[in-house]
Design a protein around this motif. Structure first.
Motif, PDB file in Angstrom:
ATOM      1  N   THR A 105      -7.728  -0.555 -12.350  1.00 30.93           N
ATOM      2  CA  THR A 105      -7.208   0.603 -11.750  1.00 30.93           C
ATOM      3  C   THR A 105      -5.630   0.753 -11.742  1.00 30.93           C
ATOM      4  O   THR A 105      -5.094   0.982 -12.726  1.00 30.93           O
ATOM      5  CB  THR A 105      -7.872   0.558 -10.015  1.00 30.93           C
ATOM      6  OG1 THR A 105      -9.349   0.113 -10.242  1.00 30.93           O
ATOM      7  CG2 THR A 105      -7.580   1.613  -9.384  1.00 30.93           C
ATOM      8  N   ALA A 106      -4.972   0.651 -10.365  1.00 26.99           N
ATOM      9  CA  ALA A 106      -3.719   0.837 -10.302  1.00 26.99           C
ATOM     10  C   ALA A 106      -2.923  -0.138  -9.124  1.00 26.99           C
ATOM     11  O   ALA A 106      -3.631  -0.262  -8.240  1.00 26.99           O
ATOM     12  CB  ALA A 106      -3.352   2.228 -10.277  1.00 26.99           C
ATOM     13  N   TRP A 107      -1.766  -0.401  -9.510  1.00 24.94           N
ATOM     14  CA  TRP A 107      -1.103  -1.181  -8.566  1.00 24.94           C
ATOM     15  C   TRP A 107       0.463  -0.944  -8.300  1.00 24.94           C
ATOM     16  O   TRP A 107       1.028  -0.491  -9.438  1.00 24.94           O
ATOM     17  CB  TRP A 107      -1.061  -2.597  -8.736  1.00 24.94           C
ATOM     18  CG  TRP A 107      -0.334  -3.617  -7.980  1.00 24.94           C
ATOM     19  CD1 TRP A 107       1.009  -3.900  -8.150  1.00 24.94           C
ATOM     20  CD2 TRP A 107      -0.627  -4.052  -6.710  1.00 24.94           C
ATOM     21  NE1 TRP A 107       1.573  -4.914  -7.332  1.00 24.94           N
ATOM     22  CE2 TRP A 107       0.530  -4.707  -6.139  1.00 24.94           C
ATOM     23  CE3 TRP A 107      -1.575  -4.045  -5.885  1.00 24.94           C
ATOM     24  CZ2 TRP A 107       0.745  -5.650  -4.895  1.00 24.94           C
ATOM     25  CZ3 TRP A 107      -1.625  -4.712  -4.425  1.00 24.94           C
ATOM     26  CH2 TRP A 107      -0.400  -5.215  -4.260  1.00 24.94           C
ATOM     27  N   LEU A 108       0.970  -0.840  -7.173  1.00 22.67           N
ATOM     28  CA  LEU A 108       2.379  -0.543  -7.051  1.00 22.67           C
ATOM     29  C   LEU A 108       2.861  -1.537  -5.656  1.00 22.67           C
ATOM     30  O   LEU A 108       2.334  -1.263  -4.551  1.00 22.67           O
ATOM     31  CB  LEU A 108       2.873   1.010  -6.766  1.00 22.67           C
ATOM     32  CG  LEU A 108       3.991   1.392  -6.599  1.00 22.67           C
ATOM     33  CD1 LEU A 108       5.042   0.927  -8.017  1.00 22.67           C
ATOM     34  CD2 LEU A 108       4.404   2.749  -6.535  1.00 22.67           C
ATOM     35  N   ASP A 109       4.130  -2.092  -5.962  1.00 18.05           N
ATOM     36  CA  ASP A 109       4.869  -2.649  -4.867  1.00 18.05           C
ATOM     37  C   ASP A 109       6.188  -2.800  -5.130  1.00 18.05           C
ATOM     38  O   ASP A 109       6.711  -2.094  -6.224  1.00 18.05           O
ATOM     39  CB  ASP A 109       4.137  -3.727  -4.376  1.00 18.05           C
ATOM     40  CG  ASP A 109       4.462  -5.207  -5.261  1.00 18.05           C
ATOM     41  OD1 ASP A 109       5.019  -4.960  -6.315  1.00 18.05           O
ATOM     42  OD2 ASP A 109       4.037  -6.132  -4.893  1.00 18.05           O
TER      43      ASP A 109
END
Length: 605
Positions: A105-109
């Motif tokens: 999927t997708a990840w952001l930090d």
């Protein structure tokens, strides 16, 4: 965030500005929209056979045309209609919440961004075959990040931010994007540049060893598929590895792969011998790289054109995932990264995983492939009792087919599964295939009897002739004692008590009335009641008693369950240890080193 496309087609502009909110800002520029243009976000990602509903992460969608707002009507869970005209460009703005650390999927930090196009890029219905562009914009939060992706760079800066191109939507969403402060290395294999990026590694990480070992895997697999000297199908390849405290997995793409592993699995500087976790990681790398040919190009005929709106069914995952699982560790042996003894240990583990799964007598691997969407990816307490993995049993089908072909002296001499894989590649020109194609090549390189055997192995629930075929190639099987959990028919988790996760069909635990979710707290034997914290305590406190009482908590209610600790004994080595009722493990040992090494090193004669 604004940009203007300079060419006909579709452009997505992506910026990671709200990193603490885990939000990607996305603008979709449609240069020549249709009147009332329809948009759709995929519900699944190829290679992971589960409807994941990526639209659940989409928010704040709006649209403009000629600088003025136009209505955006949601038609279903993942489709929208933009009420626009066909005479001017249209811009759709939205955000994607990226809070999934997996490869799917997708990840952001603040430290890292990652996404697959299936999670971020709305599909412009009717224009999927048009050229697509992806523009990655930096932000104050990402100004010192780098970018890695398999997409073709058109105009990017030194860190990789800028414009990328794809021939069509399928290519766009088959190239995940990794962003952040990551380790980066490169090598060349088979004349193809390869890049490896690693995010989240500890300071002890030995990047040079990872590169060298991965290069050996890639060179071995390229030589396998292109023994005729033909060129590999990709111009470049990118490995993207996300390192976390404890996780494992990968997802294949046409010229890249996204991987995830535990931090302790990486090779360490100054470490003389690789640990088990590192060998597992190398097996994962080998597996996903093999998919470059087997599933991304060779693929089920049903996957010739992906339908992103719903499940795409096939009965062939036993071939595309199972056969890949057979070759992944085998290539570690052929590349010299593990020895024959360790390889046999890995094969033994797979054999016992299958033999300890009652569901192998309920579901064939063809059925398992078809049911992946609702069973393999939705496992529960009954999974082991009514399903079999197309990965593990599929790999054993590949093993049996390989050994059977090596036994057969056909008109053209002996062949192997290697020849079958290359034959399918040539016959299909690296494209879609059917089961009939597989059987035809097996018949051609082996004979009709072997093809019929393969069909039976795939479509029946009978056990495979592992012992017989292994023996013909210098590998003896031996029966080893079963563990207590196997004898009782349990899969448990131990933590101050015994938590029952699975009760296997036909075992003493099922007969006693145990069920998944029970907490086994105590054992009563010979007039005494003992608190237990792990399964081994059962034998400690049972003494010589075969009939005991298990005290379990179920929904806070204490239950007394009569338990027989004297189930069927393990069968002897002369008996059929593949039998459904055998409570034992199989072990493998080399009896004829010359014969075994011919198989393990890939020699056909």
């Amino acid at each position: 965030m604004t940009t203007v496309s300079h060419a006909p087609g579709i452009r997505y502009t992506v910026q990671a500005s709200a990193v603490d909110a885990h939000l990607f800002d996305v603008q979709l520029h449609i240069i020549k929209p249709a009147a009332d243009q329809l948009l759709s976000l995929p519900v699944w990602i190829p290679g992971s056979y589960l409807v994941r509903e990526f639209a659940k992460n989409l928010q704040s969608l709006s649209a403009t045309q000629n600088g003025q707002p136009v209505p955006a009507e949601q038609l279903s869970k993942n489709q929208w209609k933009i009420v626009c005209s066909a005479d001017a460009a249209c811009v759709i703005s939205y955000q994607i919440c990226a809070y999934d650390t997996s490869v799917r999927t997708a990840w952001l930090d603040r430290r890292r961004g990652f996404f697959n196009g299936t999670s971020l890029c709305l599909r412009v219905l009717g224009q999927e075959s048009q050229p697509h562009e992806l523009e990655l914009l930096s932000s104050p939060a990402t100004q010192d990040w780098q970018v890695a992706t398999g997409l073709t760079a058109a105009q990017v800066d030194a860190n990789g931010f800028g414009l990328y191109t794809a021939a069509h939507y399928d290519e766009l969403v088959d190239c995940p994007v990794e962003m952040g402060k990551f380790w980066r290395g490169s090598f060349v294999a088979g004349g193809v540049p390869h890049e490896f990026v690693v995010a989240g590694a500890a300071p002890s990480f030995d990047g040079e060893r990872l590169l060298a070992d991965t290069q050996k895997i890639c060179e071995t697999e390229i030589a396998f598929w292109h023994a005729d000297g033909s060129q590999p199908p990709m111009d470049r390849y990118v490995f993207m590895l996300n390192v976390v405290d404890d996780n494992y997995g990968g997802l294949e793409h046409r010229n890249s792969t996204a991987l995830i592993c535990g931090r302790r699995d990486l090779p360490r500087k100054g470490e003389a011998k690789a640990g088990e976790g590192y060998n597992t990681l190398l097996g994962l790398i080998s597996h996903e790289y093999f998919h470059t040919w087997n599933v991304k190009r060779l693929r089920p005929a049903e996957f010739a054109h992906y339908d992103y709106e719903q499940e795409n069914y096939t009965e062939l995952l036993w071939f595309f995932e199972g056969f890949t699982s057979y070759y992944d560790d085998l290539f570690l042996r052929r590349a010299g990264l593990i020895d024959s003894a360790l390889y046999l240990k890995l094969i033994t583990r797979t054999i016992n995983q299958v033999l300890q799964t009652p569901g192998r007598h309920v579901q064939s691997v063809a059925e398992s492939s078809f049911d992946a969407w609702v069973k393999y990816y939705r496992q529960d307490e009954n999974t082991a009792n009514h399903t079999v993995s197309y990965y593990t049993k599929g790999s054993l089908v590949a093993l049996c087919l390989d050994l059977a072909l090596r036994n057969n002296a056909g008109d053209n001499g002996r062949s192997s599964l290697d020849d079958v894989m290359r034959g399918l590649w040539c016959k299909s020109e690296g494209g879609p295939i059917s089961e009939a194609d597989v059987l035809a090549v097996v018949t051609e390189l082996g004979n009709a009897d072997i093809a019929q055997q393969l069909q039976n192995w795939v479509h029946s629930t009978n056990d495979l002739p592992l012992r017989e075929l292994l023996a013909q190639h210098g590998i003896n099987t031996k029966v080893e004692p079963a563990q207590l959990a196997q004898k009782l028919g349990l899969r448990v988790q131990e933590n101050h008590s015994v938590q029952i996760k699975t009760v296997l069909r036909g075992g003493p635990a099922e007969e006693a009335g145990m069920m998944a979710g029970d907490e086994w707290l105590a054992l009563e034997a010979e007039g005494q009641r003992w608190r237990i914290g792990k399964l081994d305590d059962v034998l400690l406190y049972a003494g010589g008693s075969n009939q005991v009482t298990a005290w379990v908590a179920r929904d806070r209610l204490m239950l007394e369950l009569p338990l027989n600790l004297n189930p069927l004994p393990a069968k002897t080595a002369s008996e059929d240890a593949d039998s459904a009722k055998a409570i034992s493990n199989l072990g493998l040992e080399i009896s004829d080193k010359t014969a075994a090494e011919r198989w393990l090193t890939g020699v056909s004669e």
